[in-house]
Scaffold this motif. Structure first.
Motif: not given
Length: 117
Positions: A48-77
């Protein structure tokens, strides 16, 4: 006082690195409180803070949502591939996505109410 996006960008970078280190640290090296805490809730709470911080940094909501899911996938991989005594789990990935979605929702509220940015 308005906080510039560059501050949130640095905070987002630092938080992302902390998440990566924490998720790739072998279980034996983690504090007992973290190991005993509900793993799925912890995944959602750190994303949750990952998404909040990246959005407040100026990134679009949809990009952050996709990035969070991909980052989670990277971690699990990486947990699956690396010999760190950690296991990959689809439910962890779902919790990562849920935490990212919650963070995106909270950031949207913050942006609409102009509390921070």
């Amino acid at each position: 006082m308005r906080i510039p996006p560059i501050v949130f960008r640095w905070l987002a970078i630092i938080w992302t690195i902390i998440m990566l280190i924490g998720c790739l640290t072998p279980h034996a090296d983690l504090p007992g409180e973290l190991v005993e805490f509900n793993d799925k809730i912890l995944h959602a709470v750190i994303f949750a803070p990952f998404a909040i911080l990246w959005i407040l940094a100026g990134f679009r909501l949809d990009y952050v949502l996709i990035a969070g899911i991909l980052f989670g996938g990277l971690i699990e991989g990486l947990q699956y591939i690396l010999p760190i005594n950690r296991t990959a789990d689809w439910i962890d990935l779902a919790a990562d996505g849920l935490g990212t979605l919650i963070g995106v929702g909270l950031a949207w509220v913050v942006q609409k109410t102009k509390i921070i940015a």
